[in-house]
Design a protein around this motif. Structure first.
Motif, mmCIF file in Angstrom:
data_model
loop_
_atom_site.group_PDB
_atom_site.id
_atom_site.type_symbol
_atom_site.label_atom_id
_atom_site.label_comp_id
_atom_site.label_asym_id
_atom_site.label_seq_id
_atom_site.Cartn_x
_atom_site.Cartn_y
_atom_site.Cartn_z
ATOM 1 N N ASP A 40 0.869 -1.186 0.000
ATOM 2 C CA ASP A 40 0.000 0.000 0.000
ATOM 3 C C ASP A 40 0.898 1.227 0.000
ATOM 4 O OD1 ASP A 40 -1.997 1.886 0.233
ATOM 5 O OD2 ASP A 40 -2.399 1.484 2.352
ATOM 6 N N TYR A 41 1.567 1.437 -1.123
ATOM 7 C CA TYR A 41 2.599 2.467 -1.165
ATOM 8 C C TYR A 41 2.039 3.849 -0.842
ATOM 9 C CZ TYR A 41 6.659 5.142 -2.612
ATOM 10 O OH TYR A 41 7.732 5.999 -2.601
ATOM 11 N N GLU A 42 1.001 4.249 -1.516
ATOM 12 C CA GLU A 42 0.448 5.584 -1.310
ATOM 13 C C GLU A 42 0.011 5.787 0.141
ATOM 14 O OE1 GLU A 42 -0.246 8.304 -3.516
ATOM 15 O OE2 GLU A 42 1.172 7.321 -4.834
ATOM 16 N N GLY A 43 -0.709 4.812 0.674
ATOM 17 C CA GLY A 43 -1.233 4.956 2.029
ATOM 18 C C GLY A 43 -0.163 4.981 3.094
ATOM 19 N N GLU A 44 0.795 4.056 2.996
ATOM 20 C CA GLU A 44 1.821 3.954 4.042
ATOM 21 C C GLU A 44 2.822 5.095 3.987
ATOM 22 O OE1 GLU A 44 5.288 0.833 5.494
ATOM 23 O OE2 GLU A 44 3.423 0.053 4.645
ATOM 24 N N VAL A 45 3.278 5.434 2.794
ATOM 25 C CA VAL A 45 4.296 6.484 2.688
ATOM 26 C C VAL A 45 3.713 7.833 3.086
ATOM 27 C CG1 VAL A 45 5.864 7.694 1.126
ATOM 28 C CG2 VAL A 45 5.605 5.213 0.958
ATOM 29 N N LYS A 46 2.459 8.053 2.750
ATOM 30 C CA LYS A 46 1.787 9.295 3.142
ATOM 31 C C LYS A 46 1.844 9.480 4.666
ATOM 32 C CE LYS A 46 -2.831 8.991 3.239
ATOM 33 N NZ LYS A 46 -4.199 8.961 2.643
ATOM 34 N N ILE A 47 1.627 8.393 5.392
ATOM 35 C CA ILE A 47 1.678 8.452 6.854
ATOM 36 C C ILE A 47 3.111 8.656 7.338
ATOM 37 C CG2 ILE A 47 1.291 7.124 8.963
ATOM 38 C CD1 ILE A 47 -1.082 5.795 7.479
ATOM 39 N N ARG A 48 4.050 7.940 6.746
ATOM 40 C CA ARG A 48 5.448 8.061 7.167
ATOM 41 C C ARG A 48 6.001 9.457 6.945
ATOM 42 N NH1 ARG A 48 8.808 2.724 5.388
ATOM 43 N NH2 ARG A 48 10.496 4.125 6.004
ATOM 44 N N MET A 49 5.413 10.183 5.999
ATOM 45 C CA MET A 49 5.920 11.521 5.719
ATOM 46 C C MET A 49 5.493 12.546 6.759
ATOM 47 S SD MET A 49 5.891 11.596 1.557
ATOM 48 C CE MET A 49 6.633 13.211 1.468
ATOM 49 N N ASN A 50 4.760 12.102 7.773
ATOM 50 C CA ASN A 50 4.531 12.941 8.948
ATOM 51 C C ASN A 50 5.764 12.974 9.839
ATOM 52 O OD1 ASN A 50 1.673 13.953 9.049
ATOM 53 N ND2 ASN A 50 1.281 11.797 8.652
ATOM 54 N N THR A 51 6.730 12.095 9.557
ATOM 55 C CA THR A 51 7.984 12.025 10.298
ATOM 56 C C THR A 51 9.111 12.366 9.332
ATOM 57 O OG1 THR A 51 8.516 9.711 9.784
ATOM 58 C CG2 THR A 51 6.933 10.107 11.567
ATOM 59 N N GLU A 52 10.332 12.170 9.771
ATOM 60 C CA GLU A 52 11.472 12.339 8.878
ATOM 61 C C GLU A 52 11.901 11.004 8.268
ATOM 62 O OE1 GLU A 52 14.624 14.306 10.937
ATOM 63 O OE2 GLU A 52 13.427 16.092 11.400
ATOM 64 N N ASN A 53 11.261 9.918 8.674
ATOM 65 C CA ASN A 53 11.653 8.574 8.278
ATOM 66 C C ASN A 53 10.846 8.093 7.075
ATOM 67 O OD1 ASN A 53 12.636 5.952 8.204
ATOM 68 N ND2 ASN A 53 11.237 5.228 9.813
ATOM 69 N N TYR A 54 11.220 8.572 5.891
ATOM 70 C CA TYR A 54 10.587 8.066 4.678
ATOM 71 C C TYR A 54 11.652 7.762 3.621
ATOM 72 C CZ TYR A 54 10.350 13.225 3.961
ATOM 73 O OH TYR A 54 10.613 14.578 3.883
ATOM 74 N N GLY A 55 12.684 7.026 4.084
ATOM 75 C CA GLY A 55 13.734 6.581 3.182
ATOM 76 C C GLY A 55 14.669 7.705 2.785
ATOM 77 N N ASP A 56 15.671 7.338 1.996
ATOM 78 C CA ASP A 56 16.578 8.327 1.396
ATOM 79 C C ASP A 56 16.134 8.648 -0.027
ATOM 80 O OD1 ASP A 56 18.964 8.543 3.424
ATOM 81 O OD2 ASP A 56 18.498 6.412 3.272
ATOM 82 N N VAL A 57 15.682 7.600 -0.731
ATOM 83 C CA VAL A 57 15.120 7.743 -2.072
ATOM 84 C C VAL A 57 13.705 7.186 -2.014
ATOM 85 C CG1 VAL A 57 15.262 7.040 -4.492
ATOM 86 C CG2 VAL A 57 17.364 7.498 -3.198
ATOM 87 N N LEU A 58 12.772 7.882 -2.619
ATOM 88 C CA LEU A 58 11.397 7.396 -2.648
ATOM 89 C C LEU A 58 10.696 7.869 -3.907
ATOM 90 C CD1 LEU A 58 9.076 9.554 -0.386
ATOM 91 C CD2 LEU A 58 11.482 10.140 -0.739
ATOM 92 N N MET A 59 9.623 7.167 -4.245
ATOM 93 C CA MET A 59 8.752 7.599 -5.324
ATOM 94 C C MET A 59 7.768 8.612 -4.725
ATOM 95 S SD MET A 59 10.080 5.681 -7.562
ATOM 96 C CE MET A 59 11.338 4.439 -7.242
ATOM 97 N N ILE A 60 7.627 9.751 -5.361
ATOM 98 C CA ILE A 60 6.781 10.803 -4.800
ATOM 99 C C ILE A 60 5.323 10.358 -4.790
ATOM 100 C CG2 ILE A 60 5.962 13.174 -5.073
ATOM 101 C CD1 ILE A 60 8.603 13.880 -6.381
ATOM 102 N N PRO A 61 4.702 10.261 -3.618
ATOM 103 C CA PRO A 61 3.291 9.852 -3.565
ATOM 104 C C PRO A 61 2.390 10.860 -4.274
ATOM 105 C CG PRO A 61 4.322 9.663 -1.400
ATOM 106 C CD PRO A 61 5.280 10.424 -2.279
ATOM 107 N N GLY A 62 1.339 10.367 -4.885
ATOM 108 C CA GLY A 62 0.451 11.226 -5.654
ATOM 109 C C GLY A 62 -0.330 12.212 -4.823
#
Length: 438
Positions: free
Chosen positions: A83-105
């Motif tokens: 669930d890339y969009e859902g999970e990464v969106k939540i993680r971006m409330n922190t600083e922990n969203y990888g070093d490289v990522l696909m930009i969520p829509g």
């Protein structure tokens, strides 16, 4: 499992759905610079990816091993997220969203500097790469596409030929008649919505804006078009076709039970006739045909059934954009991975997708388009931020499946209403948003 690509402009990024989603600090001024000396780049980086299939089967590890031939001091770890969009969106409330990522829509383009490090001046990067306008903010680029995709209908040619159809439909009416013939003369489901997974009702259909009118600025013009669901407009033609396909009984019996992964094998075996997807899907469906013991060449690709001055057009769009986390401690290593993966890995070619490098030719997967002079429409992203603002204010969600799920439910009688009334509602909401947010 292969989660959906966002498909470029269709990804029409909305403002964050999570209130505030304020993981980023102040906008970055530090550029994630391409390293000059590979031997001088080091660090451990984490790459977030929607390609769970390539993580699970070891393909990404193989890419990392090749990368290490050039950058031996960089260790790459992958996180495949279903669930890339859902999970990464939540993680971006922190600083922990990888070093490289696909930009969520769900990230609005104007918010990119809050979350991502700039990769360089857009004017310079645009000389080399396609789709840089997609992530441009104030003259800087914040993401480089993993590849490009062209929109169209994947179909089983053997099914269409069994139904007596050899030429591409040139109008929505001809397309519906073709699906009727498939229903009458074959045992295949004429069109498969992939309703349950949702994303096939969002990006592939929204990505067709521009194909109908053959207009590179069709998506930009939504920023000040007050009633886009008016007869003749791209969204009207696109969404009416989806409605009519369902209303005419040309889809699976129960759309709530569809399954994207299963649909690959079903179309390969001739159990499905047609699906609207990006060209990225062609390779996956041909692989599914090989696994099913059927002919991979039966998987064909045709443009949206509309012509301008006797010519078909097909939108050429960016897939997910690779970005560097503004909080990364290893921005040079992260940028090294993006550059290598874009230019040296051969990923786009393997996927049968369009290379981001302007100097590269179109892939063989698009041979049907190339041989039939289909015009590629690379959509402008100049006003994407404005379109996003209007879309967000309207609460329609061009990049989300919800409004088309309702359209499908109306068409199949699962919700009250009709096409005319629903389009009037959409036009009202959009026009109000244009006047307030536009």
């Amino acid at each position: 499992m292969r989660t959906k690509p966002l498909g470029g402009a269709l990804s029409a990024a909305l403002l964050l759905a999570v209130a505030g989603c304020g993981g980023g600090g102040t906008p970055s001024t530090e550029t994630a610079t391409a390293p000059g000396d590979p031997a001088g780049v080091s660090g451990d980086i984490t790459v977030l990816t929607h390609r769970t299939d390539l993580v699970q089967d070891g393909t990404m590890k193989k890419y990392a091993a090749e990368f290490n031939r050039t950058y031996p001091k960089v260790k790459v770890k992958f996180e495949g997220i279903t669930d890339y969009e859902g999970e990464v969106k939540i993680r971006m409330n922190t600083e922990n969203y990888g070093d490289v990522l696909m930009i969520p829509g769900v990230i609005a383009q104007n918010d990119y500097p809050t979350f991502f490090a700039p990769l360089g001046e857009t004017a310079e990067l645009a000389k080399k790469y396609r789709f840089t306008g997609k992530t441009d903010v104030d003259g800087k680029t914040y993401g480089i596409a993993s590849f490009g995709t062209v929109n169209g209908f994947v179909h089983n040619k053997a099914v269409w030929e069994k139904a007596g159809i050899t030429d591409w439909p040139t109008t929505p009416g001809e397309f519906l008649a073709s699906l009727e013939a498939i229903k009458d003369r074959t045992g295949a489901v004429p069109y498969y919505t992939n309703f349950k997974d949702g994303w096939p009702l969002s990006s592939p259909w929204s990505n067709s804006v521009g194909s109908v009118s053959c207009d590179t600025k069709a998506n930009d013009e939504l920023a000040d078009t007050e009633e886009p669901w008016t007869e003749g407009g791209d969204l009207y033609v696109i969404d009416k076709l989806l409605h009519d396909i369902v209303a005419d009984g040309l889809t699976e019996k129960d759309p709530t039970t569809t399954n994207w992964e299963n649909s690959k094998g079903m179309i390969a075996r001739g159990e499905i006739g047609t699906m609207l997807l990006g060209s990225w899907a062609i390779t996956q469906l041909r692989d599914a045909a090989e696994q099913a013991g059927t002919d991979p060449d039966d998987i064909g690709f045709m443009p949206f059934p509309a012509q301008k001055d006797g010519k078909f057009c097909a939108t050429l769009l960016s897939d997910y954009q690779q970005a560097v986390n503004i909080h990364s401690d290893h921005k040079s290593a992260a940028r090294a991975w993006i550059d290598w993966f874009t230019e040296e890995s051969g990923y786009a070619e393997t996927e049968g997708a369009v290379s981001v490098l302007k100097e590269d030719p179109m892939p063989e997967t698009l041979r049907p388009y190339l041989d039939n002079d289909v015009e590629f429409i690379e959509r402008s992203e100049a006003r994407t931020g404005e379109v996003n603002a209007v879309d967000n204010a309207s609460e329609i969600g061009l990049a989300k499946p919800d409004y088309r799920k309702k359209l499908v439910d109306i068409a199949r009688g699962a919700q009250d209403g009709d096409l005319e009334g629903y389009f009037a509602e959409l036009n009202k909401r959009w026009s109000e948003a244009v006047r307030t947010a536009g």
